[in-house]
Design a protein around this motif. Structure first.
Motif, PDB file in Angstrom:
ATOM      1  N   ALA A  55       0.839  -1.213   0.000  1.00  0.00           N
ATOM      2  CA  ALA A  55       0.000   0.000   0.000  1.00  0.00           C
ATOM      3  C   ALA A  55       0.867   1.253   0.000  1.00  0.00           C
ATOM      4  N   LEU A  56       1.941   1.244   0.801  1.00  0.00           N
ATOM      5  CA  LEU A  56       2.815   2.414   0.842  1.00  0.00           C
ATOM      6  C   LEU A  56       3.589   2.565  -0.478  1.00  0.00           C
ATOM      7  N   PHE A  57       4.000   1.444  -1.058  1.00  0.00           N
ATOM      8  CA  PHE A  57       4.648   1.500  -2.368  1.00  0.00           C
ATOM      9  C   PHE A  57       3.718   2.149  -3.400  1.00  0.00           C
ATOM     10  N   ARG A  58       2.449   1.720  -3.398  1.00  0.00           N
ATOM     11  CA  ARG A  58       1.498   2.261  -4.382  1.00  0.00           C
ATOM     12  C   ARG A  58       1.329   3.769  -4.203  1.00  0.00           C
ATOM     13  N   LYS A  59       1.218   4.212  -2.955  1.00  0.00           N
ATOM     14  CA  LYS A  59       1.075   5.650  -2.701  1.00  0.00           C
ATOM     15  C   LYS A  59       2.319   6.418  -3.158  1.00  0.00           C
TER      16      LYS A  59
END
Length: 632
Positions: free
Chosen positions: A354-358
């Motif tokens: 999720a943090l990678f996507r953001k």
């Protein structure tokens, strides 16, 4: 010295830098015409002498011609010997510049027989023995060591001799002797280079106190500087002298008050030694003054993680990774720490992804974040679909990144998706036209899709990219594949030429050897050559059914039925009963029939008929069965 080895104990930057004058070298050339013919005859491998004004010498000391003016026979002999030494030595230097190592060695050897204690000749011979002796040649290295030491003993004031000997000793891990020599050098030549070398020698030998003394000596010479202060700090740390290490960093903080890196470094030192509150105060103080200071952010993240303050850690992590003002390096370092910790602890991948996507939803300066995501997915053994998404993200940021495209190609090949293989390769050729892999696999895909002429064109485009830097095995594979496709469309002469090129690049390309031999046998051409090539494949892989089948078939065509029967039976041991192996069973039937075993032949043909999906092959086997029944 009869052989030249790549091993050199004397780095170029440690070699003396003086040169012989052109006038002296010219004098040497004139003198040699009259005096050194005997030695030059022995050095028959030497090239013609270079012009005197182009020769530079690395030995630091000049020639000391014996210019005695006294009368008498003994004096005249000494004078002649001195002149002969000068001529031999200078010619040795000229041969050294021309890189005629054997000639240089013989000339120096002859010169030393005249003047055994000539320091310049001892030095050059010592360097020669150390530079061109093999590691296993302990005698030659010991002689070189002795010669260099003797040269230094004879001329103790020659710093160049001492530097060369000290460098050799340091490379031989004889640090104490090297340090002593450099201390002597520093007495006469106290400069940054000499003292920096001494610092390295002291630290390498574990004498940290000596390193500190030398650092302070260099500070007195050049003044205090950031690199020297950091060197002192690191040395105190290695000594486990925390008090002086703190002092060194505090001095840096005082000297560079606007460079907050040193404040953060001081906080790290406090934290490392258990003074966590002081460290936290420093980190917060730095971030108050400079909220986006990446050094403080990373240190504070590490502090929160070690303290188990998960909510504070995650909150700061998100602010660091998603803040567009954060330096790229700090963003990556923070994300890397989060991902590595997750992999190491086997944690849930969802929050990391999720943090990678953001992070990737924001504009990217480079591919680093997307590549880190791909590495994380690979470590977590995620499905290929996830990895493909990451690779496409990388290419959306950096379209010419060949490594990512090759990963996509690998996955498409594993899925046997020839349409996507061809499309991926076409894109690759646009962005990296020199990458031969793309031409090879596009040719493969087109060939397997039945688009033979297109495959040939693409492979020919690939062949045009082959040069001296191309991987020879890959070049061989491209030519071999082109031969296969060309033979399939009836371009037999072109195919055989392509096979010859393939084997020129890689004589051990077994698949090429097999296919070349098999097609020659089908065309009933050069069966002896075909047999030789096929035999090499069998010798290399004796359990390969295809190679054994080809060899047996060639022996059959040469009417060596008994031998052929042996190899085809061996091939059948490794043959699965699947459609693509129907031809092996058909060959087994032909060979058994000619070897006089008609019953076995009948069984093999029936097996080939049951496996084959090719109509032409089926009709051919049926005719053989029909003729066999009529003659029984």
């Amino acid at each position: 010295m009869r052989t030249v080895n790549e091993t050199s104990y004397i780095p170029e930057w440690h070699k003396p830098r003086t040169s012989w004058s052109p006038a002296l070298l010219h004098w040497c050339g004139v003198l040699l015409l009259a005096m050194a013919s005997g030695v030059l005859t022995a050095c028959h491998t030497a090239k013609p002498l270079v012009k005197p004004d182009t020769v530079a010498m690395t030995a630091p000391k000049g020639v000391k011609p014996n210019r005695q003016q006294h009368t008498g026979v003994a004096t005249q002999v000494n004078y002649a010997a001195g002149r002969r030494f000068d001529a031999l030595f200078l010619e040795a230097i000229r041969q050294k510049e021309a890189e005629h190592i054997d000639a240089e060695y013989e000339l120096l050897d002859a010169a030393l027989k005249i003047r055994p204690d000539a320091p310049e000749a001892l030095y050059e011979m010592g360097v020669l023995k150390l530079s061109y002796s093999m590691y296993s040649d302990t005698l030659s290295r010991a002689q070189g060591d002795t010669l260099l030491r003797r040269a230094v003993e004879l001329e103790p004031g020659n710093c160049y001799f001492k530097e060369t000997l000290a460098t050799y000793l340091a490379n031989s891990a004889k640090f104490a002797e090297a340090i002593n020599l450099y201390e002597e050098i520093a007495e006469n030549k106290e400069n940054e280079e000499t003292l920096s070398t001494l610092i390295w020698l002291y630290k390498t030998s574990g004498d940290y106190a000596g390193a500190i003394r030398t650092i302070e000596r260099l500070e007195k010479l050049d003044g205090r500087s950031e690199p020297l202060s950091m060197e002192k700090f690191q040395t105190y740390l290695a000594m486990k002298d925390d008090e002086h290490a703190y002092q060194a960093i505090e001095d840096l903080c005082a000297e560079y008050p606007y460079d907050l890196r040193y404040r953060v470094l001081l906080g790290d030192l406090y934290d490392q030694h258990g003074y966590h509150e002081q460290a936290l105060d420093i980190y917060r103080d730095v971030l108050t003054a400079e909220p986006d200071n990446s050094y403080a952010q990373i240190s504070l993240l590490a502090y929160y993680k070690a303290a188990g303050a998960d909510s504070l850690y995650l909150d700061l992590l998100n602010r660091v990774v998603l803040n567009p003002r954060t330096q790229s390096g700090a963003r990556l370092e923070a994300m890397r720490g989060f991902a590595v910790d997750n992999v190491r602890n086997g944690g849930d991948a969802a929050p990391v992804l999720a943090l990678f996507r953001k992070a990737l939803a924001e504009p990217q300066e480079n591919r680093d974040m997307a590549e880190m995501l791909a590495d994380y997915m690979a470590e977590k053994r995620m499905p290929d679909d996830s990895l493909l998404t990451a690779m496409h993200t990388i290419l959306s940021i950096e379209p010419d990144y060949t490594k990512a495209r090759l990963q996509i190609l690998r996955i498409m090949l594993q899925r046997n998706n020839m349409d996507q293989v061809a499309a991926t390769c076409r894109e690759g050729e646009l962005y990296d036209p020199a990458e031969l892999t793309f031409y090879y696999y596009e040719g493969t895909a087109l060939y397997r899709m039945g688009r033979d002429h297109e495959a040939i064109r693409q492979l020919q485009h690939g062949v045009e990219r082959i040069d001296e830097s191309t991987d020879r095995e890959l070049a061989s594979d491209v030519y071999a594949l082109m031969g296969d496709v060309m033979h399939g469309v009836g371009l037999k002469e072109d195919a055989y030429a392509a096979y010859d090129h393939a084997l020129a690049y890689n004589a051990n390309n077994l698949l090429c050897l097999n296919n070349f031999a098999y097609f020659l046998s089908i065309d009933r051409r050069q069966l002896d050559k075909a047999e030789r090539m096929s035999r090499r494949t069998v010798e290399a892989e004796g359990d390969n059914a295809v190679y054994l089948d080809t060899y047996a078939w060639i022996l059959y065509l040469k009417k060596q039925y008994a031998q052929a029967d042996i190899y085809i039976k061996e091939a059948l041991r490794y043959t699965e009963e699947v459609a693509e192996n129907a031809s092996i069973f058909e060959h087994a039937g032909d060979i058994a029939y000619s070897a006089g075993n008609r019953h076995a032949a009948f069984g093999y043909w029936r097996k080939a008929l049951s496996l084959s999906t090719d109509r032409t092959a089926k009709r051919r086997v049926q005719r053989k069965l029909y003729r066999t029944r009529r003659t029984r």
